[in-house]
Design an enzyme around this catalytic site. Structure first.
Site, PDB file in Angstrom:
ATOM      1  N   THR A  31      -0.768 -22.619  19.473  1.00 13.17           N
ATOM      2  CA  THR A  31      -2.095 -22.197  19.926  1.00 13.17           C
ATOM      3  C   THR A  31      -2.731 -21.218  18.935  1.00 13.17           C
ATOM      4  O   THR A  31      -2.037 -20.417  18.315  1.00 13.17           O
ATOM      5  CB  THR A  31      -2.032 -21.549  21.323  1.00 13.17           C
ATOM      6  OG1 THR A  31      -3.345 -21.052  21.647  1.00 13.17           O
ATOM      7  CG2 THR A  31      -1.050 -20.384  21.406  1.00 13.17           C
TER       8      THR A  31
ATOM      9  N   THR B 135       0.820  -1.224   0.000  1.00 10.42           N
ATOM     10  CA  THR B 135       0.000   0.000   0.000  1.00 10.42           C
ATOM     11  C   THR B 135       0.846   1.263   0.000  1.00 10.42           C
ATOM     12  O   THR B 135       0.480   2.258  -0.621  1.00 10.42           O
ATOM     13  CB  THR B 135      -0.918   0.003   1.251  1.00 10.42           C
ATOM     14  OG1 THR B 135      -1.787  -1.125   1.150  1.00 10.42           O
ATOM     15  CG2 THR B 135      -1.739   1.261   1.348  1.00 10.42           C
TER      16      THR B 135
ATOM     17  N   ASP C  17       0.047  -7.008   4.596  1.00  3.39           N
ATOM     18  CA  ASP C  17      -0.711  -8.272   4.699  1.00  3.39           C
ATOM     19  C   ASP C  17       0.161  -9.464   5.081  1.00  3.39           C
ATOM     20  O   ASP C  17      -0.211 -10.267   5.937  1.00  3.39           O
ATOM     21  CB  ASP C  17      -1.431  -8.574   3.376  1.00  3.39           C
ATOM     22  CG  ASP C  17      -2.620  -7.650   3.142  1.00  3.39           C
ATOM     23  OD1 ASP C  17      -3.003  -6.924   4.077  1.00  3.39           O
ATOM     24  OD2 ASP C  17      -3.160  -7.653   2.018  1.00  3.39           O
TER      25      ASP C  17
HETATM   26  N1  ASP Z   1      -2.719  -5.513   0.307  1.00  2.00           N
HETATM   27  C1  ASP Z   1      -1.662  -4.659   0.766  1.00  2.00           C
HETATM   28  C2  ASP Z   1      -0.382  -5.462   0.751  1.00  2.00           C
HETATM   29  O1  ASP Z   1      -0.163  -6.236   1.644  1.00  2.00           O
HETATM   30  C3  ASP Z   1      -1.956  -4.135   2.126  1.00  2.00           C
HETATM   31  C4  ASP Z   1      -0.894  -3.247   2.733  1.00  2.00           C
HETATM   32  O2  ASP Z   1       0.140  -2.968   2.178  1.00  2.00           O
HETATM   33  O3  ASP Z   1      -1.121  -2.767   3.857  1.00  2.00           O
HETATM   34  O4  ASP Z   1       0.405  -5.333  -0.153  1.00  2.00           O
END
Ligand code: ASP
Length: 339
Positions: free
Chosen positions: A274, A12, A89
């Site tokens: 867990t 992002t 992510d």
């Molecule tokens: N979908 C994006 C990624 O992981 C989310 C982010 O960067 O926060 O590349």
């Protein structure tokens, strides 16, 4: 002047909004620099290497981890520190993987990204990028202040292999429940030196083979024999992570015990972690985990899912036999577990 290598993988932080598709897509690095002119005043010599094309981190694969690890290995002596710009992510998976791949690391590798793209007015990208660069160039007693793989996000520096993404909306996207933060960024950068790995004089050793013959099975009330059997005994799997209840418990009905026993007898490694956000596995504490202990399931203690998965991939990639993998898995290799 400290020299920092920025490895831009996507995420992002560098995304722009595509009006046609109405989605965020990764974009090239130049615009990040244009949006954060402050970095020119930091007194650092910055070099940038970009993934071509940059990717959403949901597309990260073990070969991308290898690409990052190789770039660090190739340029290790030229730079004082490394900042990896990455989507949030799967950032905790990449940070965990890199911590195992980069043995005897004595320089900072700081992963960061953002929840809002760098061009948005309320973006968190600028602070995350600027402070990550500062941390990557910081010294303590004449040595790099944080000679380990970390995630910096929202004013906190975490040990990478102790971290999980826990929130998809908050700027505070990550948590390290089982290990203290390594540093906090307020008016001053406050390092918690007692929790940070010590520098080593040993030579960096990089492993890039990560075997993905692994699987994760989350136990849930109502899990069926069919589902459990098909996952545990799926073809091509050498190791399975069971995400169990509480301190490492599963139903202990005869059919569950039977599947676990058959999986172990088929020569597969079974690891117990867990599914709680924090705390640890204590096999044998309850009747509902004694059968796991008896079947030879190994404890993942307080490992995160991300660390357990990448640790297994790393050890399977080494071509060790099962006994050696089990023995190594239960050792604390990079500060990832307390056992
Ligand atoms: N979908 C994006 C990624 O992981 C989310 C982010 O960067 O926060 O590349």
């Amino acid at each position: 002047m400290k020299k920092i290598l920025i490895i831009y993988t996507g995420g992002t932080i560098g995304m722009i909004y595509n009006e046609v598709n109405k989605t965020f897509i990764p974009f090239d690095f130049k615009q990040i620099f244009n949006q954060v002119p402050e970095v020119k005043r930091m007194g650092l010599k910055l070099t940038v290497q970009s993934f071509r094309p940059p990717i959403d981190s949901s597309n990260m694969q073990p070969q991308h981890w290898a690409q990052i690890a190789k770039a660090i290995e190739l340029h290790y002596n030229e730079f004082d520190g490394f900042v990896v710009l990455h989507g949030s992510d799967t950032m905790a998976y990449t940070a965990s993987a890199l911590s195992f791949m980069l043995e005897n690391l004595s320089k900072p590798v700081i992963l960061t990204g953002s929840q809002l793209p760098v061009g948005e007015i309320r973006t968190d990208a600028k602070e995350n990028l600027i402070t990550s660069l500062e941390i990557a160039s910081c010294e303590f007693n004449g040595k790099p202040a944080v000679p380990e793989v970390c995630i910096y996000f929202d004013f906190n520096l975490y040990r990478g292999n102790r971290t999980s993404k826990y929130n998809s909306e908050k700027f505070e996207a990550f948590q390290s429940v089982n290990y203290p933060v390594l540093a906090e960024a307020g008016v001053h950068l406050k390092f918690n030196h007692q929790f940070i790995n010590k520098s080593t004089s040993k030579q960096l050793s990089v492993s890039t083979v990560m075997a993905n013959e692994v699987g994760i099975l989350k136990i849930f009330p109502g899990i069926t024999k069919n589902w459990m059997e098909s996952v545990m005994l799926a073809p091509g799997v050498r190791a399975i992570i069971l995400e169990t209840f509480g301190a490492g418990n599963t139903p202990n009905e005869p059919w569950v015990k039977d599947i676990i026993k058959r999986t172990a007898e088929a020569g597969r490694i079974i690891v117990n972690i867990t599914q709680c956000g924090g705390g640890r596995v204590d096999q044998g504490r309850y009747e509902t985990s004694r059968h796991l202990e008896q079947a030879g399931v190994i404890s993942g203690f307080d490992l995160t899912t991300e660390a357990a998965l990448t640790k297994l991939m790393f050890l399977l990639g080494k071509n060790y036999n099962n006994n050696r993998i089990k023995e190594q898995f239960q050792k604390n290799l990079r500060g990832e577990m307390t056992n």
